[in-house]
Write a protein that holds these residues in place. Structure first.
Motif, PDB file in Angstrom:
ATOM      1  N   GLU A  12      48.082  36.961  51.335  1.00  0.00           N
ATOM      2  CA  GLU A  12      46.986  37.570  52.090  1.00  0.00           C
ATOM      3  C   GLU A  12      47.415  38.024  53.482  1.00  0.00           C
ATOM      4  N   PRO A  13      48.135  37.208  54.272  1.00  0.00           N
ATOM      5  CA  PRO A  13      48.552  37.708  55.595  1.00  0.00           C
ATOM      6  C   PRO A  13      49.491  38.913  55.521  1.00  0.00           C
ATOM      7  N   VAL A  14      50.422  38.909  54.575  1.00  0.00           N
ATOM      8  CA  VAL A  14      51.368  40.015  54.451  1.00  0.00           C
ATOM      9  C   VAL A  14      50.639  41.294  54.032  1.00  0.00           C
ATOM     10  N   ILE A  15      49.760  41.167  53.054  1.00  0.00           N
ATOM     11  CA  ILE A  15      48.999  42.332  52.583  1.00  0.00           C
ATOM     12  C   ILE A  15      48.085  42.854  53.696  1.00  0.00           C
ATOM     13  N   THR A  16      47.421  41.952  54.387  1.00  0.00           N
ATOM     14  CA  THR A  16      46.523  42.363  55.463  1.00  0.00           C
ATOM     15  C   THR A  16      47.291  43.113  56.560  1.00  0.00           C
ATOM     16  N   ALA A  24      42.123  45.905  44.393  1.00  0.00           N
ATOM     17  CA  ALA A  24      43.028  46.750  45.181  1.00  0.00           C
ATOM     18  C   ALA A  24      44.440  46.714  44.599  1.00  0.00           C
ATOM     19  N   ARG A  25      44.607  47.267  43.418  1.00  0.00           N
ATOM     20  CA  ARG A  25      45.911  47.266  42.758  1.00  0.00           C
ATOM     21  C   ARG A  25      46.993  47.911  43.631  1.00  0.00           C
ATOM     22  N   GLN A  26      46.610  48.881  44.458  1.00  0.00           N
ATOM     23  CA  GLN A  26      47.573  49.603  45.287  1.00  0.00           C
ATOM     24  C   GLN A  26      48.193  48.723  46.370  1.00  0.00           C
ATOM     25  N   MET A  27      47.717  47.523  46.537  1.00  0.00           N
ATOM     26  CA  MET A  27      48.274  46.647  47.575  1.00  0.00           C
ATOM     27  C   MET A  27      49.644  46.092  47.216  1.00  0.00           C
ATOM     28  N   LEU A  28      50.009  46.181  45.944  1.00  0.00           N
ATOM     29  CA  LEU A  28      51.349  45.783  45.520  1.00  0.00           C
ATOM     30  C   LEU A  28      52.045  46.995  44.919  1.00  0.00           C
ATOM     31  N   LEU A  41      43.620  33.694  41.386  1.00  0.00           N
ATOM     32  CA  LEU A  41      43.605  34.118  42.793  1.00  0.00           C
ATOM     33  C   LEU A  41      44.341  35.438  42.977  1.00  0.00           C
ATOM     34  N   PHE A  42      45.562  35.511  42.469  1.00  0.00           N
ATOM     35  CA  PHE A  42      46.371  36.715  42.653  1.00  0.00           C
ATOM     36  C   PHE A  42      45.761  37.917  41.933  1.00  0.00           C
ATOM     37  N   ILE A  43      45.361  37.726  40.697  1.00  0.00           N
ATOM     38  CA  ILE A  43      44.837  38.839  39.911  1.00  0.00           C
ATOM     39  C   ILE A  43      43.525  39.352  40.491  1.00  0.00           C
ATOM     40  N   SER A  44      42.722  38.469  41.051  1.00  0.00           N
ATOM     41  CA  SER A  44      41.452  38.920  41.620  1.00  0.00           C
ATOM     42  C   SER A  44      41.684  39.916  42.756  1.00  0.00           C
ATOM     43  N   LEU A  45      42.747  39.734  43.510  1.00  0.00           N
ATOM     44  CA  LEU A  45      43.094  40.715  44.538  1.00  0.00           C
ATOM     45  C   LEU A  45      43.450  42.055  43.888  1.00  0.00           C
ATOM     46  N   LEU A  46      44.250  42.012  42.845  1.00  0.00           N
ATOM     47  CA  LEU A  46      44.701  43.242  42.193  1.00  0.00           C
ATOM     48  C   LEU A  46      43.570  43.969  41.472  1.00  0.00           C
ATOM     49  N   GLN A  47      42.557  43.241  41.032  1.00  0.00           N
ATOM     50  CA  GLN A  47      41.420  43.896  40.384  1.00  0.00           C
ATOM     51  C   GLN A  47      40.695  44.827  41.343  1.00  0.00           C
ATOM     52  N   TRP A  56      50.312  42.142  33.783  1.00  0.00           N
ATOM     53  CA  TRP A  56      49.675  40.879  34.179  1.00  0.00           C
ATOM     54  C   TRP A  56      48.159  41.056  34.286  1.00  0.00           C
ATOM     55  N   VAL A  57      47.742  42.108  34.964  1.00  0.00           N
ATOM     56  CA  VAL A  57      46.315  42.390  35.109  1.00  0.00           C
ATOM     57  C   VAL A  57      45.692  42.664  33.739  1.00  0.00           C
ATOM     58  N   ALA A  58      46.370  43.408  32.894  1.00  0.00           N
ATOM     59  CA  ALA A  58      45.836  43.727  31.562  1.00  0.00           C
ATOM     60  C   ALA A  58      45.661  42.450  30.733  1.00  0.00           C
ATOM     61  N   ARG A  59      46.635  41.543  30.787  1.00  0.00           N
ATOM     62  CA  ARG A  59      46.495  40.267  30.063  1.00  0.00           C
ATOM     63  C   ARG A  59      45.274  39.496  30.553  1.00  0.00           C
ATOM     64  N   ALA A  60      45.090  39.484  31.858  1.00  0.00           N
ATOM     65  CA  ALA A  60      43.957  38.754  32.431  1.00  0.00           C
ATOM     66  C   ALA A  60      42.634  39.390  32.034  1.00  0.00           C
ATOM     67  N   GLN A  61      42.595  40.710  32.024  1.00  0.00           N
ATOM     68  CA  GLN A  61      41.344  41.396  31.704  1.00  0.00           C
ATOM     69  C   GLN A  61      40.924  41.186  30.251  1.00  0.00           C
ATOM     70  N   ALA A  62      41.829  40.718  29.427  1.00  0.00           N
ATOM     71  CA  ALA A  62      41.494  40.426  28.031  1.00  0.00           C
ATOM     72  C   ALA A  62      40.890  39.025  27.869  1.00  0.00           C
ATOM     73  N   ARG A  63      40.831  38.246  28.924  1.00  0.00           N
ATOM     74  CA  ARG A  63      40.318  36.878  28.840  1.00  0.00           C
ATOM     75  C   ARG A  63      38.791  36.892  28.771  1.00  0.00           C
ATOM     76  N   PRO A  64      38.214  36.222  27.788  1.00  0.00           N
ATOM     77  CA  PRO A  64      36.748  36.190  27.655  1.00  0.00           C
ATOM     78  C   PRO A  64      36.038  35.622  28.887  1.00  0.00           C
ATOM     79  N   ALA A  65      36.638  34.639  29.558  1.00  0.00           N
ATOM     80  CA  ALA A  65      35.996  34.057  30.747  1.00  0.00           C
ATOM     81  C   ALA A  65      35.855  35.091  31.853  1.00  0.00           C
ATOM     82  N   LEU A  66      36.815  35.985  31.980  1.00  0.00           N
ATOM     83  CA  LEU A  66      36.712  37.034  32.992  1.00  0.00           C
ATOM     84  C   LEU A  66      35.568  37.982  32.652  1.00  0.00           C
TER      85      LEU A  66
END
Length: 193
Positions: A106-110, A161-165, A153-159, A174-184
């Motif tokens: 978070e500090p580096v990205i900010t 603002a993907r352009q931050m990395l 935590l990490f993926i929620s940032l990318l959801q 990584w984001v695509a795998r997470a987005q396939a999770r039913p809990a999300l």
């Protein structure tokens, strides 16, 4: 009963996701927050000392800050595998990634995206990118084969603002795998319900 103080489309959405992953009973209390664009007002019903989210109440105990809430919840709900227990060989890396999110990412990205970066900040960004990319290349999750609250935590940032990395396929996968999770999917439905 757990009470999550939540503002839609904010950092508290990640806690909805975590609570859904854990299968924990909880209630949501919507609050308003002051947004970066100046919209919104502080909400006196919000117990967070800075008027931010997430904030979690558990039987009168207030927990704030995403990494602290993630650790608290995964320790409280030991019957789920997304937070390694004390003694598990992945516990140290898990704690490291939780702290790395709050203390490094978070500090580096900010700094980078608010234009407050110089040579040292650029180097920190490159080191952070190499560290994260290296872990995911061994992946598919931060703890290898084991999805954890640190990934949330990490993926929620990318959801948001993907352009931050940098544009590495490993981040997109990584984001695509997470987005396939039913809990999300359940959390997203509840985000603004």
């Amino acid at each position: 009963m757990l009470t999550l103080f939540h503002a839609p489309k904010s950092r508290s959405t990640r806690m909805l996701w975590l609570l859904e992953e854990l299968g924990a009973p909880y209630e949501v209390r919507k609050v308003t927050i002051r947004r970066r664009d100046g919209v919104g007002e502080p909400d006196f019903a919000n117990p967070h000392p800075h008027g931010q989210v997430p904030a979690l109440l558990d039987d009168g105990v207030l927990i704030t800050e995403s990494a602290a809430i993630a650790l608290y919840l995964t320790d409280k709900y030991r019957d789920t595998p997304i937070g390694p227990a004390v003694g598990d060989p992945t516990r140290g890396p898990y704690l490291t990634w939780l702290a790395y999110y709050a203390g490094v990412l978070e500090p580096v990205i900010t700094a980078r995206f608010t234009g407050r970066n110089g040579e040292d900040e650029d180097r920190s960004y490159e080191i952070m990118d190499a560290q994260l990319k290296g872990a995911l290349e061994k992946g598919p999750w931060l703890l290898g084969d084991h999805f954890s609250a640190a990934d949330i935590l990490f993926i929620s940032l990318l959801q948001f603002a993907r352009q931050m990395l940098p544009p590495h396929a490993v981040y997109d996968d990584w984001v695509a795998r997470a987005q396939a999770r039913p809990a999300l999917a359940r959390a997203i439905q509840k985000d603004d319900a």
